[in-house]
Design a protein around this motif. Structure first.
Motif, short mmCIF file in Angstrom:
data_model
loop_
_atom_site.label_atom_id
_atom_site.label_comp_id
_atom_site.label_asym_id
_atom_site.label_seq_id
_atom_site.Cartn_x
_atom_site.Cartn_y
_atom_site.Cartn_z
N LEU A 1 0.83 -1.20 0.00
CA LEU A 1 0.00 0.00 0.00
C LEU A 1 0.86 1.25 0.00
N ALA A 2 2.01 1.20 0.68
CA ALA A 2 2.94 2.34 0.64
C ALA A 2 3.48 2.55 -0.77
N ASP A 3 3.78 1.46 -1.46
CA ASP A 3 4.26 1.57 -2.85
C ASP A 3 3.16 2.12 -3.76
N ASP A 4 1.92 1.67 -3.55
CA ASP A 4 0.80 2.21 -4.33
C ASP A 4 0.66 3.71 -4.11
N LEU A 5 0.77 4.14 -2.87
CA LEU A 5 0.66 5.56 -2.55
C LEU A 5 1.74 6.36 -3.26
N ALA A 6 2.98 5.88 -3.19
CA ALA A 6 4.08 6.58 -3.86
C ALA A 6 3.89 6.64 -5.37
N ASP A 7 3.43 5.54 -5.96
CA ASP A 7 3.22 5.51 -7.41
C ASP A 7 2.07 6.42 -7.83
N ASP A 8 0.95 6.35 -7.11
CA ASP A 8 -0.23 7.10 -7.50
C ASP A 8 -0.02 8.61 -7.38
N LEU A 9 0.76 9.04 -6.40
CA LEU A 9 1.00 10.47 -6.20
C LEU A 9 2.24 10.96 -6.94
N HIS A 10 2.89 10.07 -7.71
CA HIS A 10 4.12 10.41 -8.44
C HIS A 10 5.20 10.94 -7.48
N LEU A 11 5.31 10.28 -6.34
CA LEU A 11 6.20 10.75 -5.29
C LEU A 11 7.66 10.76 -5.72
N GLU A 12 8.03 9.89 -6.64
CA GLU A 12 9.44 9.83 -7.06
C GLU A 12 9.91 11.15 -7.67
N ARG A 13 9.02 11.87 -8.34
CA ARG A 13 9.41 13.17 -8.89
C ARG A 13 9.75 14.15 -7.78
N LEU A 14 8.97 14.11 -6.72
CA LEU A 14 9.25 14.99 -5.58
C LEU A 14 10.56 14.59 -4.92
N LEU A 15 10.76 13.29 -4.74
CA LEU A 15 11.99 12.81 -4.10
C LEU A 15 13.22 13.11 -4.95
N ALA A 16 13.07 13.04 -6.26
CA ALA A 16 14.19 13.36 -7.14
C ALA A 16 14.61 14.82 -7.00
#
Length: 525
Positions: free
Chosen positions: A34-49
């Motif tokens: 569910l944490a991975d789904d949250l990160a993917d759905d909110l495009h969190l990797e762009r923010l982290l990058a």
């Protein structure tokens, strides 16, 4: 020793205030899927990058903090004040971070053999490491003086005050004196006894006479001088003596290992927390360079959400420009339903709301002109997925399975973001499924923000005053600014067709009769 930069060390609030607030600790963490789904759905990797700029430590630290939101407004404000200090005193923060990096490199630079069963080697390695760490603690003490003079946040000031005592010159002098003694420059003095069965027990290390403050007490006059020298080739005797020495040093070796782990653990925690703040500072700078507004959110509001000019920061980072912002005031409504035209900014708003909630509860600034929201326990997402390429599940089966996992994990005061849930089936079935889940979760105290094209679902909620839902609608003009309004039966599919093919079928003045073919604008006379 705790750092206290992310979470306060102890709770200094009055007892009455503590009793009326949520716990300062984190909620139960989300299951990994569910944490991975949250990160993917909110495009969190762009923010982290954007926060990490390629640094793995900053990325991992930031992801950990964002995916473990704090629900206590006092903890959120504690982090906000610390971040404000980091924005004002960047050079001092960089000095602290570099010191932590150097301190943690001691393990790499000095051979460390904490092998159980080899106490002599373990003790010798630990003494060298503690000596090097003492030098870094001395530098840290110097930096603390500057922190107390320049910083205003309780997080940094309390840390500096604790370190000022624990790394004072007298404390470090005592540490170095003890390390010189543990280096055993004059050999090892032990006492041992014999058990009934003839075994040597106990074996204890003693402080040598060289540590006595009086010179005469260190002189050998009057002391017995009996000695025993092992023959040069007495291998068994040498092994027995080495075993005796290791037994005597075993407790000291374990204690010094614990000391090394505690000091390096402190520097590791401090580096991780500083890495998060450095990433948050970098994100602020990046968004400001794009002329995208940021604000300090208010976590103490009684409103579920109230915001001006909120936007998706990941979209801003992707397009390198500030997106169109939206205004929203839910007052006490725990349920928001967003309907309207295709590609009208509905999913973008949903991501913006989810990211704003995570960023606020991490203690960061928020991508909006103003933002106030009641802290939630955790944030979960249920977004539409592409067709299963492995053909293991049908699309509806996959949606139902994910919703089942969410329902099992979700708790009151959590926030659920739904984007086109159950749109993979027909209108009647999808509306009924989503309606049952939504009503049950809202009755259980869960906040929900849902984007949908299911008119029957949205209309049923609009007719049910007991649910207390708020409604937004994406207009058909493509301005990406949503307005208050209930659901409409049309999803404005003709608008989408016009934008794709250059027609104007959505305009009733030029709409052709059913027997007249559509002609693109550029081909008309």
């Amino acid at each position: 020793m705790k750092t206290g930069l992310l979470d306060p060390v102890g709770d200094r609030r009055p007892a009455r205030e503590r009793a009326c607030s949520l716990p300062a600790g984190p909620s139960e963490p989300l299951p990994p899927e569910l944490a991975d789904d949250l990160a993917d759905d909110l495009h969190l990797e762009r923010l982290l990058a954007a926060m990490s700029d390629g640094d793995r430590l900053t990325r991992d630290a930031s992801r950990q903090v964002l995916l473990h939101p704090r629900s206590d407004p006092a903890v959120i404000e504690h982090r906000q004040r610390a971040l404000s200090d980091c924005l004002r005193h960047r050079e001092r923060v960089e000095e602290l971070f570099a010191l932590c990096q150097d301190a943690l490199a001691v393990r790499r630079d000095i051979l460390w053999l904490p092998l159980r069963g080899h106490p002599s080697s373990e003790l010798s390695s630990n003494v060298r490491r503690l000596g090097a760490l003492a030098d870094h603690l001395e530098v840290l003490h110097t930096l603390c003086a500057g922190i107390e003079d320049e910083f205003s946040s309780p997080a940094f000031r309390d840390l500096a005050a604790r370190l000022d005592q624990q790394t004072s010159p007298s404390a470090l002098a005592d540490l170095r004196a003890l390390l010189r003694e543990l280096a055993l420059p004059d050999g090892l003095l032990i006492t041992a006894g014999a058990a009934v069965d003839g075994t040597v027990e106990p074996v204890l290390a003693r402080r040598t006479g060289l540590t006595h403050p009086h010179l005469l007490a260190r002189m050998p006059v009057g002391h017995p001088r009996e000695t025993f020298v092992l023959p040069e080739r007495d291998q068994a005797g040498g092994e027995a003596l080495a075993a005796l020495r290791d037994r005597a040093l075993e407790d000291l070796a374990h204690l010094t290992t614990s000391a090394v782990e505690e000091v390096t653990g402190f520097f590791g925690d401090l580096r991780r927390e500083l890495a998060f703040y450095r990433g948050a500072v970098r994100l602020v700078d990046t968004l400001r360079d794009l002329d995208a507004p940021v604000c300090w959110p208010d976590p103490s509001t009684s409103d579920t959400t109230a915001t001006l000019g909120i936007y998706d920061p990941c979209l801003a980072l992707q397009r390198r420009e500030a997106p169109v912002g939206n205004d929203l005031e839910l007052r006490g409504a725990g349920l928001l339903v967003v309907t309207g035209a295709n590609e009208g900014g509905k999913s973008t708003l949903l991501r913006a709301l989810g990211l704003a909630q995570l960023m606020m509860q991490a203690g960061m600034v928020v991508a909006a002109e103003q933002f106030a929201a009641r802290p939630v326990g955790r944030v979960l997402t249920h977004f539409a997925r592409e067709e299963d390429s492995q053909l293991v599940h049908g699309k509806l089966d996959e949606e139902l399975e994910r919703m089942h996992r969410i329902v099992e994990a979700i708790a009151p005061a959590d926030l659920l973001l739904c984007n086109e849930s159950f749109a993979s089936t027909d209108e009647a079935e999808g509306s009924e499924l989503l309606l049952e889940v939504t009503r049950a979760l809202v009755d259980g105290g869960v906040q929900i923000r849902t984007v949908t094209h299911l008119f029957d679902f949205a209309d049923s909620l609009a007719q049910d005053e007991g649910v207390g839902a708020a409604f937004l609608r994406a207009p058909r003009d493509g301005a990406f600014q949503l307005v208050e309004g209930g659901p409409l039966r049309t999803s404005f599919g003709l608008d989408l067709y016009d934008r794709a093919f250059g027609t104007d079928l959505a305009d009733p003045r030029t709409r052709p009769r059913s027997d007249t073919p559509a002609v693109p604008k550029e081909e008309r006379p």
